[in-house]
Design a protein around this motif. Structure first.
Motif, mmCIF file in Angstrom:
data_model
loop_
_atom_site.group_PDB
_atom_site.id
_atom_site.type_symbol
_atom_site.label_atom_id
_atom_site.label_comp_id
_atom_site.label_asym_id
_atom_site.label_seq_id
_atom_site.Cartn_x
_atom_site.Cartn_y
_atom_site.Cartn_z
ATOM 1 N N UNK A 1 9.552 32.891 7.237
ATOM 2 C CA UNK A 1 10.105 31.504 7.788
ATOM 3 C C UNK A 1 11.096 30.833 7.058
ATOM 4 N N UNK A 2 12.436 30.394 7.378
ATOM 5 C CA UNK A 2 13.340 29.580 6.681
ATOM 6 C C UNK A 2 12.788 28.663 5.827
ATOM 7 N N UNK B 1 0.943 -1.172 -0.068
ATOM 8 C CA UNK B 1 0.120 0.121 0.031
ATOM 9 C C UNK B 1 1.062 1.090 0.104
ATOM 10 N N UNK B 2 0.482 2.253 -0.753
ATOM 11 C CA UNK B 2 1.104 3.590 -0.855
ATOM 12 C C UNK B 2 0.776 4.447 0.329
ATOM 13 N N UNK B 3 1.828 5.014 1.023
ATOM 14 C CA UNK B 3 1.644 6.016 2.067
ATOM 15 C C UNK B 3 1.033 7.225 1.563
ATOM 16 N N UNK B 4 0.172 7.722 2.336
ATOM 17 C CA UNK B 4 -0.613 9.086 2.014
ATOM 18 C C UNK B 4 0.236 10.060 1.682
ATOM 19 N N UNK B 5 -0.388 11.152 0.846
ATOM 20 C CA UNK B 5 0.724 12.187 0.514
ATOM 21 C C UNK B 5 0.233 13.347 1.666
ATOM 22 N N UNK B 6 1.171 13.963 2.320
ATOM 23 C CA UNK B 6 0.931 14.845 3.402
ATOM 24 C C UNK B 6 1.249 16.418 2.794
ATOM 25 N N UNK B 7 0.403 17.160 2.890
ATOM 26 C CA UNK B 7 0.608 18.681 2.277
ATOM 27 C C UNK B 7 0.590 19.465 3.494
ATOM 28 N N UNK B 8 1.767 20.334 3.513
ATOM 29 C CA UNK B 8 1.959 21.345 4.399
ATOM 30 C C UNK B 8 2.217 22.540 4.116
ATOM 31 N N UNK B 9 1.661 23.526 4.956
ATOM 32 C CA UNK B 9 1.716 25.067 4.589
ATOM 33 C C UNK B 9 2.518 25.541 5.402
ATOM 34 N N UNK B 10 3.298 26.700 4.811
ATOM 35 C CA UNK B 10 4.364 27.728 5.305
ATOM 36 C C UNK B 10 3.756 28.939 5.010
ATOM 37 N N UNK B 11 3.164 29.824 5.871
ATOM 38 C CA UNK B 11 2.282 30.771 5.636
ATOM 39 C C UNK B 11 3.219 32.285 5.910
ATOM 40 N N UNK B 12 4.347 31.932 6.428
ATOM 41 C CA UNK B 12 5.091 33.252 6.507
ATOM 42 C C UNK B 12 6.288 33.234 5.724
ATOM 43 N N UNK B 13 6.602 33.888 4.642
ATOM 44 C CA UNK B 13 7.844 33.979 4.023
ATOM 45 C C UNK B 13 8.981 34.406 4.624
#
Length: 144
Positions: free
Chosen positions: A15-16, A1-13
């Motif tokens: 932020x490194x 089985x393929x692992x789920x894709x996780x999408x993350x947000x970086x809302x502050x430009x």
């Protein structure tokens, strides 16, 4: 089985992680472009218009792939209708020609003088309605 894709947000430009993500995305885009024989060489610039030591306006742009992109253009309210915008656009076009560009493009909004750019030789090539809601975002181009 393929692992789920996780999408993350970086809302502050600031932020490194934002810079890291942007760098990785640009690297992937460059790799893809080079494979298609396209070489990006974006060169940003800023122009400032002054008179008697007073700043009257400014333009932020870049050149890439034979095109000038006017990203931002603003003239101080007290200096409008005095040729400042025309001077800034003319200087940007001249700089772009010196860099080997053959054309230019920009986008603006319907509340920012829709008749202005056509008077300077720019032709509308597209619109986005409801951008902002109830308004229109317009795209212009010009041969250099």
């Amino acid at each position: 089985m393929t692992e789920a894709i996780l999408v993350s947000t970086v809302a502050d430009d600031a932020d490194p992680a934002f810079a890291d993500t942007k760098s990785q995305v640009l690297d992937w885009l460059d790799q893809h472009a080079v494979a298609a024989s396209v070489v990006f060489d974006s060169k940003p610039f800023a122009l400032t218009a002054t008179r008697a030591g007073n700043t009257l306006g400014g333009l932020i742009g870049s050149t890439n792939l034979g095109w000038l992109h006017v990203q931002l253009l603003a003239v101080a309210p007290e200096a409008r209708s005095q040729g400042v915008g025309r001077a800034l656009l003319g200087a940007a076009e001249s700089l772009a020609r010196d860099r080997g560009c053959h054309a230019a493009w920009l986008d603006t909004y319907d509340h920012q003088g829709p008749d202005y750019y056509p008077r300077l030789g720019w032709a509308k090539f597209g619109e986005l309605d409801d951008f902002p809601k109830g308004g229109v975002r317009r795209f212009y181009r010009k041969a250099l």
